[in-house]
Design a protein around this motif. Structure first.
Motif, PDB file in Angstrom:
ATOM      1  N   ARG A  69       0.816  -1.212   0.000  1.00 18.87           N
ATOM      2  CA  ARG A  69       0.000   0.000   0.000  1.00 18.87           C
ATOM      3  C   ARG A  69       0.850   1.262   0.000  1.00 18.87           C
ATOM      4  NH1 ARG A  69      -5.271   0.802   3.229  1.00 18.87           N
ATOM      5  NH2 ARG A  69      -5.328   2.320   1.549  1.00 18.87           N
ATOM      6  N   VAL A  70       1.939   1.224   0.734  1.00 15.08           N
ATOM      7  CA  VAL A  70       2.721   2.457   0.881  1.00 15.08           C
ATOM      8  C   VAL A  70       3.906   2.543  -0.065  1.00 15.08           C
ATOM      9  CG1 VAL A  70       2.002   2.815   3.264  1.00 15.08           C
ATOM     10  CG2 VAL A  70       4.053   1.473   2.795  1.00 15.08           C
ATOM     11  N   TYR A  71       4.389   1.386  -0.537  1.00 16.31           N
ATOM     12  CA  TYR A  71       5.535   1.397  -1.451  1.00 16.31           C
ATOM     13  C   TYR A  71       5.226   0.790  -2.808  1.00 16.31           C
ATOM     14  CZ  TYR A  71       8.416   2.588   2.577  1.00 16.31           C
ATOM     15  OH  TYR A  71       8.965   3.220   3.664  1.00 16.31           O
ATOM     16  N   ARG A  72       3.975   0.393  -3.011  1.00 16.32           N
ATOM     17  CA  ARG A  72       3.563  -0.322  -4.210  1.00 16.32           C
ATOM     18  C   ARG A  72       4.182  -1.725  -4.200  1.00 16.32           C
ATOM     19  NH1 ARG A  72      -0.637   2.866  -4.973  1.00 16.32           N
ATOM     20  NH2 ARG A  72      -0.077   5.012  -5.545  1.00 16.32           N
ATOM     21  N   SER A  73       3.712  -2.549  -5.106  1.00 15.55           N
ATOM     22  CA  SER A  73       4.159  -3.947  -5.157  1.00 15.55           C
ATOM     23  C   SER A  73       5.656  -4.061  -5.388  1.00 15.55           C
ATOM     24  CB  SER A  73       3.401  -4.696  -6.256  1.00 15.55           C
ATOM     25  OG  SER A  73       2.019  -4.727  -5.981  1.00 15.55           O
ATOM     26  N   ARG A  74       6.180  -3.197  -6.259  1.00 19.91           N
ATOM     27  CA  ARG A  74       7.610  -3.253  -6.557  1.00 19.91           C
ATOM     28  C   ARG A  74       8.439  -2.918  -5.322  1.00 19.91           C
ATOM     29  NH1 ARG A  74      10.901   0.380 -11.069  1.00 19.91           N
ATOM     30  NH2 ARG A  74      12.983  -0.444 -10.565  1.00 19.91           N
ATOM     31  N   GLY A  75       8.026  -1.910  -4.583  1.00 23.13           N
ATOM     32  CA  GLY A  75       8.782  -1.498  -3.408  1.00 23.13           C
ATOM     33  C   GLY A  75       8.829  -2.575  -2.340  1.00 23.13           C
ATOM     34  N   VAL A  76       7.671  -3.188  -2.053  1.00 17.64           N
ATOM     35  CA  VAL A  76       7.663  -4.217  -1.012  1.00 17.64           C
ATOM     36  C   VAL A  76       8.400  -5.466  -1.493  1.00 17.64           C
ATOM     37  CG1 VAL A  76       5.480  -5.371  -1.624  1.00 17.64           C
ATOM     38  CG2 VAL A  76       6.226  -5.274   0.765  1.00 17.64           C
ATOM     39  N   LEU A  77       8.395  -5.717  -2.806  1.00 21.65           N
ATOM     40  CA  LEU A  77       9.180  -6.843  -3.330  1.00 21.65           C
ATOM     41  C   LEU A  77      10.666  -6.595  -3.135  1.00 21.65           C
ATOM     42  CD1 LEU A  77       9.348  -9.517  -4.862  1.00 21.65           C
ATOM     43  CD2 LEU A  77       9.326  -8.203  -7.007  1.00 21.65           C
ATOM     44  N   VAL A  78      11.105  -5.363  -3.369  1.00 21.22           N
ATOM     45  CA  VAL A  78      12.511  -5.009  -3.160  1.00 21.22           C
ATOM     46  C   VAL A  78      12.876  -5.192  -1.689  1.00 21.22           C
ATOM     47  CG1 VAL A  78      14.171  -3.101  -3.143  1.00 21.22           C
ATOM     48  CG2 VAL A  78      12.680  -3.443  -5.126  1.00 21.22           C
ATOM     49  N   PHE A  79      12.015  -4.693  -0.784  1.00 21.36           N
ATOM     50  CA  PHE A  79      12.308  -4.836   0.644  1.00 21.36           C
ATOM     51  C   PHE A  79      12.362  -6.305   1.041  1.00 21.36           C
ATOM     52  CE2 PHE A  79      11.286  -5.351   5.086  1.00 21.36           C
ATOM     53  CZ  PHE A  79      12.112  -4.418   5.693  1.00 21.36           C
ATOM     54  N   THR A  80      11.410  -7.103   0.555  1.00 19.81           N
ATOM     55  CA  THR A  80      11.376  -8.525   0.897  1.00 19.81           C
ATOM     56  C   THR A  80      12.635  -9.242   0.419  1.00 19.81           C
ATOM     57  OG1 THR A  80       8.954  -8.551   0.793  1.00 19.81           O
ATOM     58  CG2 THR A  80      10.083 -10.677   0.609  1.00 19.81           C
ATOM     59  N   CYS A  81      13.037  -8.962  -0.813  1.00 19.56           N
ATOM     60  CA  CYS A  81      14.238  -9.615  -1.357  1.00 19.56           C
ATOM     61  C   CYS A  81      15.494  -9.200  -0.594  1.00 19.56           C
ATOM     62  CB  CYS A  81      14.385  -9.275  -2.843  1.00 19.56           C
ATOM     63  SG  CYS A  81      13.146 -10.061  -3.896  1.00 19.56           S
ATOM     64  N   LEU A  82      15.577  -7.917  -0.236  1.00 23.42           N
ATOM     65  CA  LEU A  82      16.752  -7.432   0.483  1.00 23.42           C
ATOM     66  C   LEU A  82      16.814  -8.018   1.892  1.00 23.42           C
ATOM     67  CD1 LEU A  82      16.848  -3.659  -0.548  1.00 23.42           C
ATOM     68  CD2 LEU A  82      18.481  -5.442  -1.201  1.00 23.42           C
ATOM     69  N   SER A  83      15.708  -7.972   2.612  1.00 26.01           N
ATOM     70  CA  SER A  83      15.715  -8.472   3.990  1.00 26.01           C
ATOM     71  C   SER A  83      15.936  -9.979   4.031  1.00 26.01           C
ATOM     72  CB  SER A  83      14.413  -8.096   4.705  1.00 26.01           C
ATOM     73  OG  SER A  83      13.281  -8.560   3.994  1.00 26.01           O
ATOM     74  N   LEU A  84      15.271 -10.708   3.135  1.00 27.42           N
ATOM     75  CA  LEU A  84      15.471 -12.151   3.076  1.00 27.42           C
ATOM     76  C   LEU A  84      16.888 -12.497   2.624  1.00 27.42           C
ATOM     77  CD1 LEU A  84      12.224 -13.698   1.523  1.00 27.42           C
ATOM     78  CD2 LEU A  84      13.185 -14.159   3.778  1.00 27.42           C
ATOM     79  N   GLY A  85      17.327 -11.834   1.552  1.00 25.50           N
ATOM     80  CA  GLY A  85      18.636 -12.156   0.977  1.00 25.50           C
ATOM     81  C   GLY A  85      19.782 -11.837   1.907  1.00 25.50           C
ATOM     82  N   VAL A  86      19.804 -10.615   2.437  1.00 31.05           N
ATOM     83  CA  VAL A  86      20.891 -10.208   3.324  1.00 31.05           C
ATOM     84  C   VAL A  86      20.832 -10.983   4.629  1.00 31.05           C
ATOM     85  CG1 VAL A  86      21.882  -8.283   4.628  1.00 31.05           C
ATOM     86  CG2 VAL A  86      21.062  -7.924   2.288  1.00 31.05           C
ATOM     87  N   GLY A  87      19.623 -11.130   5.188  1.00 30.57           N
ATOM     88  CA  GLY A  87      19.496 -11.873   6.438  1.00 30.57           C
ATOM     89  C   GLY A  87      19.951 -13.314   6.296  1.00 30.57           C
ATOM     90  N   ALA A  88      19.506 -13.985   5.236  1.00 29.15           N
ATOM     91  CA  ALA A  88      19.894 -15.380   5.009  1.00 29.15           C
ATOM     92  C   ALA A  88      21.392 -15.501   4.750  1.00 29.15           C
ATOM     93  CB  ALA A  88      19.099 -15.957   3.843  1.00 29.15           C
ATOM     94  N   LEU A  89      21.950 -14.535   4.023  1.00 31.03           N
ATOM     95  CA  LEU A  89      23.381 -14.566   3.724  1.00 31.03           C
ATOM     96  C   LEU A  89      24.213 -14.469   4.996  1.00 31.03           C
ATOM     97  CD1 LEU A  89      25.799 -14.490   1.789  1.00 31.03           C
ATOM     98  CD2 LEU A  89      25.489 -11.996   1.639  1.00 31.03           C
ATOM     99  N   PHE A  90      23.930 -13.490   5.844  1.00 24.72           N
ATOM    100  CA  PHE A  90      24.706 -13.308   7.067  1.00 24.72           C
ATOM    101  C   PHE A  90      24.497 -14.472   8.035  1.00 24.72           C
ATOM    102  CE2 PHE A  90      25.257  -9.070   5.486  1.00 24.72           C
ATOM    103  CZ  PHE A  90      26.423  -8.606   6.079  1.00 24.72           C
TER     104      PHE A  90
END
Length: 292
Positions: A58-79
């Protein structure tokens, strides 16, 4: 642009429904030992993650929340994966079977926590930084991720010893000074969360941090506050006894672990939520904004 009221109403109901589901799940902690641990973990992790996706869209549009999800999942899983093998940045530890299925020794449900609580902590930090409906540029592009990393690490501070010592979700190989948890764990949380928050901030460069009405913030901030409230409901199964013995043989009182979690929740997490709400109302935004 015309407003799609039926869709907005549906999203609003879904968000509040997820809040209620989370509250029910945290209440089930009062029956620890009688409710399967995996059920408690699912209730703890999944509703915030779904909330993040719906609210973020709602606040970042679908693309924005997809970017956040990929970053948080990717970086978190990597570390997490690097630390499982090298000890950096969190320390040496291993996961038990408490949190269910794993990929490369990392529980899927743990990775989802980076999405759910990561997003809620981001919204709280934006409100604390006074960044609602403002461009993310200049110093704001650095200090907002810094604040967010501290907000989320505060959440981990409230729960880490409980998940490790009381629930036995993971085992710290070398123990540590915080009820058997090493200080490196919290430094690792600061680093990990700061990295994906900073990357998200770069994505939002010169965009409004939350391009939405003021009251769009409130359910997310309330969700973070409910996570603090939920910590007050944690009890230890009677089968655990009174003492937790860490991997080095040092003994810790379980009552002290629970007491410290409650203190962090009351005196750190709750004030962060309160100040974030106050920041919204002193920002001078219109009071006739639609909630959610």
């Amino acid at each position: 642009m015309p407003v799609n009221r039926p869709k907005n109403d549906q999203n609003r109901l879904l968000l509040w429904g997820l809040l209620l589901l989370y509250l029910i799940g945290r209440t089930l902690q009062l029956f620890a030992g009688r409710v399967p641990n995996l059920i408690l973990v699912i209730f703890h992790v999944v509703p915030p993650a779904l909330f993040a996706v719906v609210h973020g869209a709602r606040v970042y549009r679908s693309r924005g929340v997809l970017v956040f999800t990929c970053l948080s999942l990717g970086v978190g899983a990597l570390f997490e994966s690097v630390s499982l093998r090298t000890g950096f940045p969190f320390g040496h530890y291993r996961f038990t079977g408490l949190m269910g299925p794993k990929i490369f020794d990392l529980p899927i449900l743990l990775a989802l926590a980076y999405v759910g609580m990561g997003y809620l902590s981001w919204v709280v930090s934006v409100a604390l930084a006074g960044g609602e409906n403002r461009s993310l540029s200049g110093g704001r592009i650095v200090w907002t991720p810094m604040i967010a990393s501290f907000v989320m690490t505060t959440w981990d501070l409230s729960m880490e010893a409980i998940w490790a010592d009381v629930d036995h979700g993971w085992v710290w190989r070398d123990g540590g000074s915080y009820y058997g948890v090493p200080t490196s764990n919290f430094l690792g949380w600061l680093l990990t969360t700061y990295v994906f928050y900073q990357l998200f901030a770069f994505y939002l460069r010169n965009q409004k941090t939350l391009p939405a009405r003021r009251n769009h913030y409130l359910p997310a901030i309330l969700f973070y506050a409910l996570s603090a409230l939920g910590n007050l409901l944690v009890i230890a199964p009677s089968s655990l006894g009174n003492v937790f013995v860490d991997a080095t043989g040092k003994q810790w009182m379980i009552s002290s672990i629970l007491h410290t979690s409650r203190l962090v929740s009351i005196f750190l997490m709750a004030p962060l939520s309160l100040v974030a709400c106050v920041s919204l109302y002193i920002s001078g935004r219109p009071r006739n904004a639609d909630c959610c």
